[in-house]
Design an enzyme around this catalytic site. Structure first.
Site, PDB file in Angstrom:
ATOM      1  CB  SER A   1     -23.284  10.459   1.055  1.00  0.00           C
ATOM      2  OG  SER A   1     -24.045  10.126   0.009  1.00  0.00           O
TER       3      SER A   1
ATOM      4  CB  ALA B   1     -16.836   8.024  -1.201  1.00  0.00           C
TER       5      ALA B   1
ATOM      6  CG  ASP C   1     -24.202   7.787  -6.601  1.00  0.00           C
ATOM      7  OD1 ASP C   1     -24.578   7.726  -7.669  1.00  0.00           O
ATOM      8  OD2 ASP C   1     -24.320   8.935  -6.172  1.00  0.00           O
TER       9      ASP C   1
ATOM     10  N   PRO D   1     -15.433  17.201  -2.008  1.00  0.00           N
ATOM     11  CG  PRO D   1     -15.499  18.873  -3.618  1.00  0.00           C
ATOM     12  CD  PRO D   1     -15.087  17.653  -3.496  1.00  0.00           C
TER      13      PRO D   1
END
Ligand code: PMV
Length: 313
Positions: free
Chosen positions: A105, A107, A147, A97
């Site tokens: 973002s 990924a 991230d 999601p």
């Protein structure tokens, strides 16, 4: 020629917000992925198709003039085709999601950097990560890079603002049940609110940072032991710290209460204010926990840690 890559999303397990003030955080990659297919074309255009929209532009447009969430892909394609006489067609598929703190973002940036650069030769994971962080900066100038790093290498990671990233070797066997509040949040504005809390409550905030640091050290031991029951207690404790600094709200609290009924512990993941919470479970209570959330009409799914990271085909 066509090239394909996929990268996992992520969850912040412990330490969000306190990490901004120098405390360690613990993140993990999750087994929900973004897949990017890139193809070089004879027409000198960059075109991108995804479930959030489409973008088609000539190369060499200033990135600041592009107002689209697909901008990182344009940045990557444009950079890679400099000095080459071709265009690029990109398509994106997502199981994650969007915009709720699950690393969609990052990924996209990692899988995009890999698929696009592999069209023109072999590139190492380190180079892909560098490119992905550059692309992510077109949307979040202040990204820590944490991230993108966990999406590239997978597994569990500790992140320290000053010292950077360290991969955690353990492979605990838990399931995270993620429930989505479907309330969009702005990380930037929640981070600002926390800084106001800190200004008003300097002493209390510094004690909370100490407590969080201690908690993280305990968690690192518990991860090695795969001690899920005790990890659940640490999750509950971490949530209390997040409540104190004001990043929770009634909706999130309600969801966390649902998680407490069947799981080992539940907390916000990411900035808070909206976004997602997760509940820690194992084989014995994962299905019951999902059922509890679904019965109360929450969007919810379970994930495991992804140990693979970036994958190219
Ligand atoms: O919800 P996310 O994935 O944007 O997480 C933000 C994490 C914070 O600690 C709140 C901010 C940061 O830059 O680390």
């Amino acid at each position: 020629m066509k090239s394909k890559a996929s990268a996992p999303g992520k969850v912040i397990l412990f330490g969000e917000h306190f990490v901004v003030y120098g405390v360690k955080a613990i993140l993990c990659a999750i087994d929900k992925r973004i897949t990017v297919i890139a193809e070089d074309t004879s027409e000198r255009k960059i075109s991108i198709k995804s479930n959030i929209g489409e973008l088609e532009l000539e190369p060499n447009k200033p990135i600041s003039e592009i107002n689209s969430p697909l901008k990182p892909f344009y940045y990557l394609a444009n950079k890679v085709i400099q000095n080459k006489n071709s265009g690029i067609k990109i398509s994106v598929e997502s199981e994650i999601p969007l915009g709720v703190g699950l690393g969609s973002s990052s990924a996209c940036c990692v899988a995009g950097a890999a698929a696009i650069s592999k069209l023109f030769g072999n590139v190492s994971k380190d180079e892909i990560l560098k490119l992905a962080i550059e692309a992510e900066k077109t949307i979040f100038q202040n990204t820590s890079g944490a991230d993108c790093t966990v999406c590239t290498f997978g597994g569990l990671m500790e992140y320290d603002k000053r010292k950077g990233f360290t991969k955690i070797g353990s492979e605990p066997n838990f399931h995270l049940v993620i429930a989505n509040s479907n309330v969009e949040h702005s990380t930037e504005s929640v981070v600002k609110e926390v800084s106001k809390f800190k200004e008003r409550n300097e002493k209390e905030f510094s004690k909370l940072c100490e407590d969080e640091s201690l908690l993280i050290e305990n968690v690192l031991e518990l991860l090695k032991e795969n001690n899920i029951t005790e990890l659940g207690q640490k999750i509950i404790q971490n949530q209390e710290y997040l409540e104190t600094i004001g990043v929770s709200n009634d909706k999130l609290r309600k969801m966390i209460q649902i998680g407490y009924e069947t799981s080992f512990g539940a907390k916000i993941t990411g900035a808070g204010g909206g976004g997602c919470i997760f509940a820690l479970t194992d084989e014995s209570n994962v299905e019951n926990t999902i059922r509890e959330f679904k019965n109360k009409n929450y969007e919810c799914f379970s994930v495991k840690i992804d140990f693979k990271g970036l994958d190219t085909f």
